[in-house]
Design an enzyme around this catalytic site. Structure first.
Site, PDB file in Angstrom:
ATOM      1  N   HIS A  82       1.009  -1.057  -0.059  1.00 49.35           N
ATOM      2  CA  HIS A  82       0.082  -0.142   0.125  1.00 49.35           C
ATOM      3  C   HIS A  82       0.860   1.302   0.086  1.00 49.35           C
ATOM      4  O   HIS A  82       2.049   1.159   0.542  1.00 49.35           O
ATOM      5  CB  HIS A  82      -0.930  -0.089   1.379  1.00 49.35           C
ATOM      6  CG  HIS A  82      -1.814   0.850   1.443  1.00 49.35           C
ATOM      7  ND1 HIS A  82      -1.850   2.308   1.592  1.00 49.35           N
ATOM      8  CD2 HIS A  82      -3.262   0.902   1.030  1.00 49.35           C
ATOM      9  CE1 HIS A  82      -2.931   2.896   1.745  1.00 49.35           C
ATOM     10  NE2 HIS A  82      -3.779   2.043   1.345  1.00 49.35           N
ATOM     11  N   ASP A 108       2.708  -4.844   7.725  1.00 47.98           N
ATOM     12  CA  ASP A 108       1.534  -3.759   7.682  1.00 47.98           C
ATOM     13  C   ASP A 108       0.271  -4.990   7.819  1.00 47.98           C
ATOM     14  O   ASP A 108       0.097  -5.522   6.805  1.00 47.98           O
ATOM     15  CB  ASP A 108       1.347  -3.343   6.414  1.00 47.98           C
ATOM     16  CG  ASP A 108      -0.029  -2.537   5.948  1.00 47.98           C
ATOM     17  OD1 ASP A 108      -0.899  -2.693   6.597  1.00 47.98           O
ATOM     18  OD2 ASP A 108       0.206  -1.837   4.864  1.00 47.98           O
ATOM     19  N   GLN A 123      -4.777  -5.740   6.695  1.00 51.85           N
ATOM     20  CA  GLN A 123      -5.899  -6.634   6.130  1.00 51.85           C
ATOM     21  C   GLN A 123      -5.762  -7.921   6.686  1.00 51.85           C
ATOM     22  O   GLN A 123      -6.506  -8.849   6.414  1.00 51.85           O
ATOM     23  CB  GLN A 123      -5.726  -6.692   4.596  1.00 51.85           C
ATOM     24  CG  GLN A 123      -5.819  -5.474   4.004  1.00 51.85           C
ATOM     25  CD  GLN A 123      -7.107  -4.708   3.856  1.00 51.85           C
ATOM     26  OE1 GLN A 123      -8.090  -5.521   4.323  1.00 51.85           O
ATOM     27  NE2 GLN A 123      -7.365  -3.307   3.409  1.00 51.85           N
ATOM     28  N   LYS A 156     -10.775  -0.564   9.858  1.00 52.66           N
ATOM     29  CA  LYS A 156     -11.033  -1.655   9.195  1.00 52.66           C
ATOM     30  C   LYS A 156     -11.303  -2.922   9.947  1.00 52.66           C
ATOM     31  O   LYS A 156     -11.516  -4.024   9.591  1.00 52.66           O
ATOM     32  CB  LYS A 156      -9.576  -1.966   8.279  1.00 52.66           C
ATOM     33  CG  LYS A 156      -9.323  -0.899   7.389  1.00 52.66           C
ATOM     34  CD  LYS A 156      -8.098  -1.446   6.531  1.00 52.66           C
ATOM     35  CE  LYS A 156      -7.389  -0.060   5.836  1.00 52.66           C
ATOM     36  NZ  LYS A 156      -8.066   0.167   4.719  1.00 52.66           N
ATOM     37  N   CYS A 163      -4.936   2.446  -3.638  1.00 51.52           N
ATOM     38  CA  CYS A 163      -3.506   2.968  -2.977  1.00 51.52           C
ATOM     39  C   CYS A 163      -2.415   1.924  -3.245  1.00 51.52           C
ATOM     40  O   CYS A 163      -1.489   1.841  -2.451  1.00 51.52           O
ATOM     41  CB  CYS A 163      -3.546   3.286  -1.653  1.00 51.52           C
ATOM     42  SG  CYS A 163      -4.918   4.505  -1.193  1.00 51.52           S
TER      43      CYS A 163
END
Ligand code: PLP
Lengths: 286, 468
Positions: free
Chosen positions: B177, B254, B257, B280, B423
């Site tokens: 991202h 990261d 997700q 999220k 992104c």
């Protein structure tokens, strides 16, 4: 509402020659799928779309039985006639008039799908853009689609726009904006307000300044790149312009122009992206 | 995975094609509803339900907690398939936020009065909840930030600027991202460190062999996603950490997700830093977190200066507070942090293994249905016995712009998907496209919604094709 009368008086201009000369009413293009109501199990059926009314700025009516006379008369205008009409009347028809016509037209399309269809139809009449114009410098940034915009000033001092996009809906937006602004004087281009376009929104709800709003981004780009051709003296426009609303907003415009002009150098030097940082982005009206 | 699929209700026999039975279903719903859920009335009109013998799916049960999902948009029942961008928030989270502002809004760590003490307790309790949620050993390893992006920037500016030297290498993948690319570009410009990018292999996932080969004594950091927001693939973080630590490099994960969708255990992963965003994972916007190993956080200088992050301020210098306060300058998003804590409670209440199990099933269903449409290209790995995709599909339909698709799906069908580069422009460039459409699911989505999406998409495609 006196829109109808204003439309009738302008009907000859309301149809760009391009459309008439290039539109082929093939069976295919008329057979737009009619949509199954929400989750109905029905398969997509193709039905003739009574709404197709490819006249820029004409008021369409979903009910064909009560459709306006001008939309009928248009279809019969030959391309030559239309072209002549356009040539003779562009000098007297301001961008503001065209914008109003288009807003009226889109406002009359209450079903979102009809607005999409209308845009797609307008997309088909967008004049092609040379491959050589598809360069990064001509990209309109900030859109989720790729849009290229070519800007020139002709010998009469009028702005000429050409555009293309990889998205059909964006092409439709460009087609409309070009119809409104192609051949306009720089000050006319600068005089269009982003909010005025919000009525025509397809696909973006609410305010016009969404960063994914193609109307907005393309207009901003048109204005930003028209700025170098603009001497900032829009007094005669205001005098000629009878539109009360525009006069009402003149003060606001002046503010914006002052801002833009005050920062002209850095503004022009910066990348296209900075367009979205301009206060033109925001609706200050309460 | 196999076993998972067996345990879950299979809708295949019931819903081979949503088109054919929608009407019958609707009437059936009414009978069933009387004893199943106290779903609000709007919800009932949309419900299609499994046979009596089948247990109600998690999605179906969870939906009652999300009022927002029970609405019509553009005249159609909303089908929200954009949870990878942001998730919806359950009532429990909204209540926590409301409760804070209504009953004990006060600044934290400052006042000695009742409300401030209560706010501080709840704020710090939220930190503990987040720590427990990702199995950090100590809540002081959790730094509250505005979002994952700020958390990555915090590491880049604080750790990166003080640890990277000219010639040092930072390894990323092309699938990151932007928030995990741009901060490193800035830091590399300032320090002279070099960024190296792992590309995709033939399965369209970041090439782990390549990553291993890139690692060397020069490598100081590996900053990679856990689950890709475009490819739906996941990276073997545990292995990457072992490889990276072997050469003395740190690892930043990261986890935007992954944390919302599966059990993430920072001790098991043994990563040095891990970031995620509240919004999220059913929490509010405006809050996110950085997990950092204690010893690393202790060595790091502050990122921003101000109140809250210092212990003593003199005119010429200050002494910094201990982590996590050192990195939390100024008044934090108190209510939002507390509501994030409530989101952790909510998700844990359902159970992350259960959420993951259900989403694996949804993911397979989505992929299967979407790939059955003609001219659809789905990015990322094909699902298989060994490859388990996240519950999202980024795709393109031949000859149509994803934004046109998304626009029409929204306007005509009330289906919310994302379009653009998500992104991840370098990844799209690598894939040879400018943009893609993305349908992303969460545990509150159902197979029926996937069916609705597929019908709507087929319709959308034929609409646009009719203009060609
Ligand atoms: C993989 C990944 N990383 C980082 C982010 C950035 O999250 P935020 O915008 O909340 O900081 C996102 C969100 O889109 C994401 O999907």
């Amino acid at each position: 509402m006196n829109t109808t009368s204003s439309i009738s008086s302008l009907k000859a201009v309301a149809s760009p020659p391009l459309f008439i000369s290039t539109f082929r009413p093939t069976v295919k293009s008329l057979r737009n799928p009619k949509f199954p109501s929400r989750f109905s199990p029905k398969r997509i059926r193709c039905m003739q779309d009574s709404n197709i009314n490819l006249n820029f700025g004409s008021k369409s009516n979903p009910n064909p039985s009560s459709s306006h006379e001008f939309s009928v008369s248009f279809a019969t205008v030959s391309s030559l006639e239309a072209e002549e009409a356009l040539l003779t009347t562009t000098t007297t028809t301001s961008s503001a008039d065209k914008l109003r016509l288009l807003v009226t037209e889109f406002r009359s399309l209450t079903e979102p799908i009809d607005r999409v269809k209308r845009l797609l139809n307008y997309a088909t009449v967008l004049a092609p853009l040379d491959d050589s114009a598809r360069v990064p410098a001509n990209r309109v940034t900030g859109c989720t689609t790729q849009v290229w915009l070519e800007i020139k000033k002709d010998e009469l001092g009028r702005m000429r726009f050409k555009a293309d996009s990889d998205s059909e809906i964006s092409k439709g937006f460009c087609s409309c904006l070009i119809w409104i602004l192609d051949g306009a004087k720089p000050e006319e281009v600068m005089g269009v307000r982003s909010e005025d376009l919000s009525e025509m929104n397809v696909g973006v709800h609410g305010k016009a300044q969404s960063r994914v709003n193609t109307w907005h981004n393309v207009l901003m780009s048109m204005q930003k790149r028209t700025l170098p051709f603009f001497d900032g003296d829009d007094d005669d426009v205001a005098h000629r312009e009878e539109d009360r609303r525009l006069v009402q907003h003149r003060q606001e415009h002046d503010l914006l122009f002052n801002y833009v002009n005050g920062r002209r150098r850095s503004y022009m030097e910066s990348s296209d992206y900075s367009v979205s940082l301009l206060p033109l982005d925001y609706d200050f009206t309460i | 995975m196999e076993g998972v699929a067996m345990k879950l209700p299979s809708f295949k026999s019931l819903a081979p094609n949503a088109i054919s039975f929608a009407v019958g279903h609707r009437s059936f719903t009414r009978v069933r509803r009387s004893f199943s859920l106290s779903v609000c009335s709007v919800a009932s009109s949309s419900a299609t339900i499994a046979a009596d013998s089948e247990p109600v799916s998690l999605g179906r049960r969870a939906r009652k907690d999300f009022r927002i999902l029970h609405q019509e948009v553009n005249g159609s029942k909303l089908v929200y398939l954009d949870s990878a961008a942001t998730s919806q928030k359950p009532a429990a989270v909204l209540d926590a936020l409301q409760n804070y502002y209504e009953f004990y809004n006060s600044n934290v760590h400052r006042g000695i009065h009742y409300l401030s003490a209560k706010a501080t307790d709840e704020f710090e309790l939220a930190r503990k909840k987040v720590a427990r949620f990702i199995n950090a050993s100590d809540s002081r390893e959790i730094v509250f930030t505005r979002n994952a992006t700020e958390a990555i920037n915090l590491v880049a500016y604080s750790w990166g600027l003080s640890n990277l030297k000219p010639g040092d290498e930072v390894i990323l993948t092309v699938a990151e991202h932007h928030s995990c690319i741009v901060p490193w570009q800035i830091v590399s410009q300032k320090t002279g460190a070099v960024l190296k990018f792992v590309t995709l292999n033939e399965d369209e996932v970041p090439d782990m062999d390549m990553l291993r080969e890139m690692l060397s004594q020069k490598t100081k950091l590996v900053a990679v996603h856990h689950v890709s927001n475009v490819l739906a693939s996941s990276l073997p973080i545990e292995d990457i950490v072992v490889w990276a630590h072997d050469v003395g490099a740190k690892v930043l994960v990261d986890a935007c997700q992954s944390v919302p969708h599966m059990v993430v255990d920072v001790q098991k992963l043994n990563a040095d830093f891990l970031v995620a965003s509240s919004h999220k994972m059913c929490g509010p916007t405006g809050i996110g977190f950085l997990y950092g190993k204690s010893d690393l956080l202790h060595e790091m200088p502050p990122f921003l200066g101000g109140g809250e992050m210092i212990s003593d301020v003199f005119l010429d210098h200050s002494t910094y507070a201990e982590p996590p306060s050192r990195f939390e300058a100024g008044t934090p998003a108190i209510g939002e942090a507390i509501a994030l804590g409530a989101a952790c409670d909510y998700l844990s209440g359902i159970g992350m293994p259960k959420i993951h199990e259900y989403e694996v099933e949804l993911s397979k269903y989505l992929y299967e249905k979407l790939s059955s449409l003609p001219d659809v290209r789905i990015y990322g790995p094909r699902p298989s016995e060994s490859v388990c995709r996240a519950a999202l599909c980024s795709f393109n339909v031949e000859g149509l712009h994803p934004t046109d698709l998304a626009t029409f799906l929204d306007q005509q069908h009330g289906v919310a998907i994302r379009s653009g580069h998500h992104c991840a422009q370098p990844l799209h460039r690598y894939l040879g496209v400018n943009a893609s459409a993305r349908a992303s699911l969460y545990f509150y989505n159902t197979k029926e919604e996937v069916d609705s999406f597929i019908v709507a998409l087929a319709d959308t495609v034929s609409f646009f094709n009719s203009f060609k």
